[in-house]
Design a protein around this motif. Structure first.
Motif, PDB file in Angstrom:
ATOM      1  N   SER A 242      22.240  32.086  39.560  1.00 56.72           N
ATOM      2  CA  SER A 242      23.184  30.999  39.848  1.00 56.72           C
ATOM      3  C   SER A 242      24.527  31.485  40.394  1.00 56.72           C
ATOM      4  CB  SER A 242      23.416  30.167  38.587  1.00 56.72           C
ATOM      5  OG  SER A 242      23.975  30.981  37.571  1.00 56.72           O
ATOM      6  N   GLY A 243      24.841  32.744  40.234  1.00 59.25           N
ATOM      7  CA  GLY A 243      26.105  33.280  40.723  1.00 59.25           C
ATOM      8  C   GLY A 243      26.241  33.247  42.235  1.00 59.25           C
ATOM      9  N   TYR A 244      25.119  33.186  42.961  1.00 57.79           N
ATOM     10  CA  TYR A 244      25.177  33.149  44.423  1.00 57.79           C
ATOM     11  C   TYR A 244      25.513  31.757  44.951  1.00 57.79           C
ATOM     12  CZ  TYR A 244      22.400  37.451  44.168  1.00 57.79           C
ATOM     13  OH  TYR A 244      21.939  38.702  43.898  1.00 57.79           O
ATOM     14  N   GLN A 245      25.164  30.749  44.229  1.00 54.43           N
ATOM     15  CA  GLN A 245      25.172  29.378  44.733  1.00 54.43           C
ATOM     16  C   GLN A 245      26.499  28.875  45.296  1.00 54.43           C
ATOM     17  OE1 GLN A 245      22.247  28.043  45.128  1.00 54.43           O
ATOM     18  NE2 GLN A 245      21.328  29.752  44.037  1.00 54.43           N
TER      19      GLN A 245
ATOM     20  N   ARG B 191      23.822  48.657  51.948  1.00 52.58           N
ATOM     21  CA  ARG B 191      25.174  48.792  51.397  1.00 52.58           C
ATOM     22  C   ARG B 191      25.023  48.669  49.879  1.00 52.58           C
ATOM     23  NH1 ARG B 191      25.489  49.084  56.143  1.00 52.58           N
ATOM     24  NH2 ARG B 191      27.002  48.291  57.596  1.00 52.58           N
ATOM     25  N   LEU B 192      25.702  49.520  49.143  1.00 55.95           N
ATOM     26  CA  LEU B 192      25.655  49.463  47.686  1.00 55.95           C
ATOM     27  C   LEU B 192      27.066  49.540  47.134  1.00 55.95           C
ATOM     28  CD1 LEU B 192      22.725  51.974  47.044  1.00 55.95           C
ATOM     29  CD2 LEU B 192      22.606  49.486  46.956  1.00 55.95           C
ATOM     30  N   HIS B 193      27.305  48.788  46.080  1.00 54.75           N
ATOM     31  CA  HIS B 193      28.618  48.795  45.445  1.00 54.75           C
ATOM     32  C   HIS B 193      28.434  48.516  43.960  1.00 54.75           C
ATOM     33  CE1 HIS B 193      32.953  48.401  45.203  1.00 54.75           C
ATOM     34  NE2 HIS B 193      32.790  47.318  44.494  1.00 54.75           N
ATOM     35  N   VAL B 194      29.159  49.244  43.140  1.00 51.54           N
ATOM     36  CA  VAL B 194      29.112  49.022  41.702  1.00 51.54           C
ATOM     37  C   VAL B 194      29.897  47.754  41.398  1.00 51.54           C
ATOM     38  CG1 VAL B 194      29.737  49.924  39.438  1.00 51.54           C
ATOM     39  CG2 VAL B 194      28.928  51.485  41.208  1.00 51.54           C
ATOM     40  N   ALA B 195      29.242  46.792  40.788  1.00 50.18           N
ATOM     41  CA  ALA B 195      29.901  45.534  40.436  1.00 50.18           C
ATOM     42  C   ALA B 195      30.342  45.602  38.981  1.00 50.18           C
ATOM     43  CB  ALA B 195      28.944  44.361  40.628  1.00 50.18           C
ATOM     44  N   LEU B 196      31.531  45.095  38.712  1.00 52.31           N
ATOM     45  CA  LEU B 196      32.025  45.084  37.335  1.00 52.31           C
ATOM     46  C   LEU B 196      31.203  44.136  36.474  1.00 52.31           C
ATOM     47  CD1 LEU B 196      35.852  45.087  38.032  1.00 52.31           C
ATOM     48  CD2 LEU B 196      34.401  47.010  37.385  1.00 52.31           C
ATOM     49  N   ASP B 197      30.751  43.054  37.085  1.00 50.26           N
ATOM     50  CA  ASP B 197      29.920  42.081  36.376  1.00 50.26           C
ATOM     51  C   ASP B 197      29.098  41.324  37.417  1.00 50.26           C
ATOM     52  OD1 ASP B 197      31.657  40.214  37.568  1.00 50.26           O
ATOM     53  OD2 ASP B 197      32.914  40.128  35.785  1.00 50.26           O
ATOM     54  N   CYS B 198      28.313  40.387  36.980  1.00 51.48           N
ATOM     55  CA  CYS B 198      27.472  39.606  37.897  1.00 51.48           C
ATOM     56  C   CYS B 198      28.058  38.223  38.150  1.00 51.48           C
ATOM     57  CB  CYS B 198      26.061  39.491  37.329  1.00 51.48           C
ATOM     58  SG  CYS B 198      25.221  41.059  37.282  1.00 51.48           S
ATOM     59  N   SER B 199      29.350  38.106  38.028  1.00 50.11           N
ATOM     60  CA  SER B 199      29.994  36.810  38.244  1.00 50.11           C
ATOM     61  C   SER B 199      29.968  36.447  39.721  1.00 50.11           C
ATOM     62  CB  SER B 199      31.446  36.856  37.756  1.00 50.11           C
ATOM     63  OG  SER B 199      32.205  37.714  38.580  1.00 50.11           O
TER      64      SER B 199
END
Length: 148
Positions: free
Chosen positions: A37-40, A5-13
């Protein structure tokens, strides 16, 4: 490798990542990520989370699938589109790539065709007005003046 699955993210927040992950991964599944750290905040609560610090490991195959898909997409952009494409169409290009990648081993051409027809039927209708104003200025001039 399975499906992607792929999606364009606006940012990595964390919010952007959380939205994509919650929409595409079932709670309780295993999620392997880098040490970003954004996944945590949310991944630890709902998923079995394994982090891999690529700079500290000698095994470069830990995130092999991610690196493979990233490399293939770069090749697609540099080769097919010669590095030149409109950013507003990036999600469309990614959708087409996902469709092809996920059906790369399908032996039935009929099923591929059926899926394409289903997606066309579900997609929004595009009118001539939408297409006309999505042109570059030179083509738009010829259409508006009737010279085309």
């Amino acid at each position: 490798m399975g499906r992607i699955r792929l999606h364009v993210a606006l940012d990595c927040s964390a919010y952007s990542l959380e939205t994509f992950i919650l929409d595409n991964i079932e709670p309780g599944s295993s999620v392997v990520t880098d040490t970003w750290s954004g996944y945590q905040p949310f991944v630890k609560e709902q998923f079995k989370h394994v982090t891999i610090n690529q700079s500290k490991t000698k095994n470069n195959e830990n995130l092999f699938g991610v690196h493979l898909v990233t490399t293939l997409i770069r090749r697609l952009i540099r080769g097919t589109y010669q590095g030149r494409f409109e950013p507003k169409y990036l999600q469309n290009y990614l959708d087409e790539y996902v469709f092809r990648f996920n059906r790369r081993k399908s032996k039935s051409i009929g099923k591929k065709f059926m899926r394409i027809v289903q997606q066309v039927v579900r997609s929004s209708k595009i009118t001539w007005g939408n297409i006309m104003w999505d042109m570059d200025p030179i083509s738009e001039h010829y259409v508006v003046t009737g010279a085309l």
